[in-house]
Write a protein that holds these residues in place. Structure first.
Motif, short mmCIF file in Angstrom:
data_model
loop_
_atom_site.label_atom_id
_atom_site.label_comp_id
_atom_site.label_asym_id
_atom_site.label_seq_id
_atom_site.Cartn_x
_atom_site.Cartn_y
_atom_site.Cartn_z
N ALA A 167 34.68 -20.04 8.68
CA ALA A 167 33.44 -20.65 9.18
C ALA A 167 32.43 -20.85 8.06
O ALA A 167 31.76 -21.88 7.98
N ARG A 168 32.34 -19.88 7.16
CA ARG A 168 31.39 -20.00 6.05
C ARG A 168 31.78 -21.13 5.11
O ARG A 168 30.92 -21.83 4.57
N LEU B 160 35.41 -15.65 10.07
CA LEU B 160 34.10 -15.73 9.43
C LEU B 160 34.19 -16.41 8.07
O LEU B 160 33.35 -17.26 7.73
N ALA C 33 29.22 -19.00 11.45
CA ALA C 33 28.73 -18.87 10.07
C ALA C 33 27.23 -18.62 10.02
O ALA C 33 26.72 -18.07 9.04
N GLN D 86 30.65 -24.26 6.71
CA GLN D 86 29.20 -24.41 6.64
C GLN D 86 28.79 -25.01 5.29
O GLN D 86 27.93 -25.89 5.21
#
Length: 328
Positions: free
Chosen positions: A161-162, A158, A197, A165
């Motif tokens: 992924a953020r 996570l 994300a 993003q």
């Protein structure tokens, strides 16, 4: 600059006569290879140098969750650095372009910086941070941090992924294919990470820890979240689960396993009857076709432009197939 870091660290080893553990040598070799691949002569020839942790601020493009660093999560590193008298593998910094009392920005090495800083405040004020100075743009710094952190088990999917993003707009003008090419990923791989994300905060809070959230979960949940009615039902169930998790964390039982959470969310989205098994396939704001569920499987009707990015198109088609299967 091939072998630069190995040469530096070998010199440090000769200074104290300590044998180098195989795992450390392997990590050092990987770091050297990664730097050689694109840092080249942009590494300061005077490096390494010793700086105080307070001399550098963590660059805001670093993917690691800084608030998540604590003495418990960094315990083994703290003990290793205390025994060795410093961090063997240098952190990577660049000159801070902002007017600041902190002359450096930390690009790679957040855990090492945290460990030295913690030791400075807990009985070892003499320790300094071993650092290499590099000259990199923001986009290059992001790629370097990504390469360094990509395979680290202590950076959850996570958080990664953020960071992706944020980076797709910040460094690549919002063009996903440009970012995928720069990072050596396929468009489908990057699409799956970005979908993670974009999961609603309610869904994230339903899991016991953010570390439990995986890309494969977003592949199952994202298609359900794209349909208005299913989204409402799924998020309502996520809020209920989050409340249960909070109660369990307060001492009323073991936390719900991620598989249980995922199953309950999917079941919640499946309760409401669907009016139609047909769904549009979208690529951004453009409609590129439809997917229809039949007894024999999923039937696709696509309109593919001659200049279409096929990797990106296939990623959207893959998501549509997963969504159609969820309706079956």
């Amino acid at each position: 600059m091939a072998g630069l870091i190995r040469d530096i660290m070998a010199t440090l080893s000769r200074d104290n006569g300590a044998a180098r553990p195989a795992a450390e040598l392997e990590a050092l070799s990987r770091l050297d290879d990664r730097l050689t691949s694109f840092a080249g002569d942009r590494i300061d020839s005077r490096a390494p140098m010793l700086i105080r942790p307070a001399d550098c601020v963590v660059w805001d493009g670093n993917p690691r969750d800084q608030p998540g660093l604590n003495p418990d999560s960094c315990r083994s590193l703290i003990e290793s650095i205390a025994a060795e008298g410093g961090n063997r593998i240098p952190v990577l910094v660049r000159l801070n372009p902002q007017a600041s009392e902190q002359p450096y920005q930390l690009l790679v090495g957040s855990r090492r910086r945290f460990a030295i800083d913690w030791l400075n405040h807990n009985g070892r004020p003499e320790l300094r941070l071993n650092a290499l100075v590099v000259e990199l743009s923001d986009e290059e710094a992001f790629r370097l941090a990504d390469i360094e952190n990509r395979e680290r088990a202590d950076i959850c999917e996570l958080d990664r992924a953020r960071s992706y993003q944020q980076a797709v707009d910040r460094f690549y003008g919002g063009v996903q294919s440009r970012m995928a090419e720069a990072l050596g990923l396929s468009n489908s791989q990057l699409s799956r990470l970005l979908a993670l994300a974009q999961l609603p905060e309610e869904v994230i809070q339903a899991f016991a820890t953010k570390e439990e959230l995986k890309v494969r979960y977003s592949e199952l949940l994202t298609p359900l979240l794209r349909r208005h009615e299913q989204r409402a039902d799924l998020i309502a169930e996520a809020r209920i689960i989050a409340q249960e998790q909070q109660a369990r964390a307060a001492g009323n039982g073991a936390m719900l396993a991620s598989a249980t959470v995922l199953s309950r969310l999917r079941q919640a989205a499946a309760r409401r009857p669907r009016e139609s098994s047909d769904m549009e396939i979208m690529a951004g704001d453009d409609r590129i076709g439809r997917a229809r569920v039949t007894k024999g499987g999923v039937v696709l009707d696509l309109t593919i432009a001659s200049d279409a990015d096929l990797d990106l198109l296939f990623a959207h088609v893959r998501e549509a197939i997963l969504a159609a299967r969820a309706l079956a």
